[in-house]
Design an enzyme around this catalytic site. Structure first.
Site, short mmCIF file in Angstrom:
data_model
loop_
_atom_site.label_atom_id
_atom_site.label_comp_id
_atom_site.label_asym_id
_atom_site.label_seq_id
_atom_site.Cartn_x
_atom_site.Cartn_y
_atom_site.Cartn_z
N LYS A 197 0.81 -1.21 -0.02
CA LYS A 197 -0.02 -0.16 -0.01
C LYS A 197 0.98 1.23 -0.15
O LYS A 197 1.43 1.82 0.93
CB LYS A 197 -1.09 0.12 1.01
N GLU A 272 10.27 1.08 10.24
CA GLU A 272 11.28 1.89 10.15
C GLU A 272 10.70 3.38 10.17
O GLU A 272 9.60 3.62 9.36
CB GLU A 272 11.73 2.07 8.69
N GLU A 403 10.38 15.76 15.54
CA GLU A 403 10.81 15.43 13.92
C GLU A 403 10.03 16.46 13.10
O GLU A 403 8.64 16.47 13.06
CB GLU A 403 10.56 14.06 13.43
#
Ligand code: ADP
Length: 499
Positions: A197, A272, A403
């Site tokens: 996906k 990840e 982040e």
């Protein structure tokens, strides 16, 4: 911002000119309920293509196709050498269509065409070929067992490494094609079957790759590609009871949702995730290289890299020189449409991402940060932001801890290696780190102390299909690329034979 300079390939315009379907089994199909969703060109904000929107019921069909290919199809009987040949062929096909894929990637993601040509597409082809070589080298071992409670009896014990089964792969928008290759390569080398996906922002290159997968000759159902939104298609794949493993790349926040969704059938999970990587410049480094390296560590791919060197720590004696150098590079970066051959940095991927990055900059300014370069959005069409260097920051600020996933670096001075080591590790993430020094003892000693999956010394953002990549702490579970990634697509079976 300049107007586009490169002519769109005819294959690209015809691919995006009609609604793009999804690949399930051997068929290109519409969504069961007929839904489509728009994909935008981030340089203009205009609709680029319409894509079939997969939901739970489409994922259901794709998983069935992958299960049947895994259990019964020619794939299950194929030799490792033949699997390897198919992967190699796919790498060759990708290279043959390099310009087309580079254009799709630039249009869909916003990255400069020059970068997609030089990095994304060749790296993806290289990864597929690297994994092709592994298909014939997935080995178990023989084990000399003693079994103390059956004295005198001999056994032959060995392990088999078998494919884990049906794998759901969910990938992000920052390197759409390359992330597809990173995921597909080890899964196919080991003999798994896949439901992939792509991200809803950038599904085009993965869907076009699915056409090449068919052209290469992979049996039907081995790779199924269903585009759709995370909360629907992605969540259904992560939770599916007949999926044996889910491999995810994306935000740490969604990574945690994937873990929860996977708990139902305890499928294997690799992740990840995000990063907030420290990049540490010592005064004994080659400063010209360190300055250029620090700039490219954050500005490459517009900072939309999970391993971006977003926290720059500079030894006090050279702080001004280095930070001024990075700011000068930032100001000189030509920001524009990815199709303009002069463009060095394109737009961010989406409106949402632009707002998020601008929100972070504002929070930095509210807490006292100063912009030595950039600090604001650029233009009023498309999702452009200026490459930004923030100083006057401290370790507790949001811009230093969270982040940003944009071209924004924070720069702070430090005095000693002892002082900077815990500061560099002061993050929930642990994906990557950079060290710039000419003292090899210091480089190796600090590399061993940094809690990060990759440490670059006197370089940054160097990737190779053979070098494992992944995170410590909340940057993930498992590794991608290299031999380590293959192990995570296999189960180990012990076979014990009484002689
Ligand atoms: P970003 O925030 O940078 O867009 P995400 O982590 O949200 O990154 O997205 C990465 C991938 O995860 C995309 O393919 C997205 O569709 C998918 N995704 C998002 N939310 C979910 C979810 N709840 N379950 C499964 N996949 C998801």
């Amino acid at each position: 911002m300049s107007s586009t300079g490169v002519k769109m390939e005819q294959t690209v315009s015809s691919f995006i000119g009609k609604p793009v379907k999804m690949l399930i089994g051997k068929n290109w199909v519409d969504a069961i309920n007929g839904a489509t969703f728009p994909v935008y060109n981030p340089a203009t904000g205009e609709v680029l293509a319409n894509v079939a929107e997969g939901r739970k019921e489409d994922i259901e069909l794709a998983v069935k196709a992958a299960r049947s290919a895994f259990e019964e199809g020619p794939w299950a009987r194929m030799t490792p050498a033949d699997r390897g040949k198919l992967l190699w062929k796919l790498g060759d096909l990708l290279e043959k269509h390099l310009e087309e894929f580079a254009q799709l990637e630039s249009l869909d993601n916003g990255k400069p065409l020059t970068v997609a040509r030089a990095a994304d597409v060749p790296l993806a082809a290289d990864l597929l070929r690297y994994m092709a070589g592994w298909a014939t080298k997935i080995e178990g071992s023989t084990i000399p067992i003693s079994v103390p409670y059956t004295p005198g009896t001999k056994y032959l014990a060995y392990t088999l490494r078998e494919p884990i089964g049906v794998v759901g792969q969910i990938i992000p928008w920052n390197f759409p094609l390359l992330m597809a290759a990173w995921k597909l390569g080890p899964a196919l080398a080991t003999g798994c079957t896949v439901v992939l996906k792509p991200a809803e922002q950038t599904p085009l290159s993965a869907l076009r790759l699915a056409e090449l997968i068919q052209e290469a000759g992979f049996p039907e159902g081995v790779v199924n590609v269903v585009a759709g939104y995370g909360e629907t298609a992605g969540a259904a794949l992560a939770a599916h009871p007949d999926v044996d493993k889910v491999a995810f790349t994306g935000s740490t926040e969604v990574g945690k949702l994937i873990v929860q969704a996977a708990a139902g059938n305890l499928k294997k999970v690799t992740l990840e995730l995000g990063g907030k990587s420290p990049n540490i410049v010592f005064k004994d480094s080659n400063l010209d290289e360190a300055i250029a390296g620090a700039a490219s560590a954050i500005f490459f791919n517009h900072g939309q890299c999970c391993c971006a060197g977003s926290r720059l720590y500079i030894e006090e004696a050279v702080f001004d020189k280095v930070v001024d150098g990075v700011a000068k590079i930032a100001e000189g970066i030509k920001v524009g449409d990815g199709f303009d051959p002069n463009t060095q940095m394109g737009p961010l991927v989406s409106d949402e991402q632009l707002n998020r990055v601008c929100g972070y900059m504002k929070s930095g300014f509210d807490q006292g940060a100063k912009a030595l370069a950039g600090g604001e959005k650029l233009g009023d069409k498309g999702y452009f932001v200026k490459p930004t260097v923030l100083t006057n920051v401290d370790q507790n600020m949001k811009v230093v801890q969270e982040e940003i996933f944009g071209p924004v670096v924070t720069a702070m001075p430090f005095k000693t290696t002892e002082e900077i080591t815990p500061v560099a590790n002061d993050t929930v993430y642990g994906l990557a780190a950079g060290i710039w020094t000419s003292d090899i003892s210091k480089a190796h000693s600090l590399a061993s102390k940094l809690r990060a999956g990759t440490v670059w010394v006197n370089c940054y953002n160097i990737f190779d299909a053979a070098m494992p990549f992944g995170g410590y702490k909340q940057s993930g579970w498992g590794r991608e690329m290299g031999k380590e990634s293959l192990e995570l697509y296999t189960e180990v079976k012990s076979v014990c034979v009484k002689m």
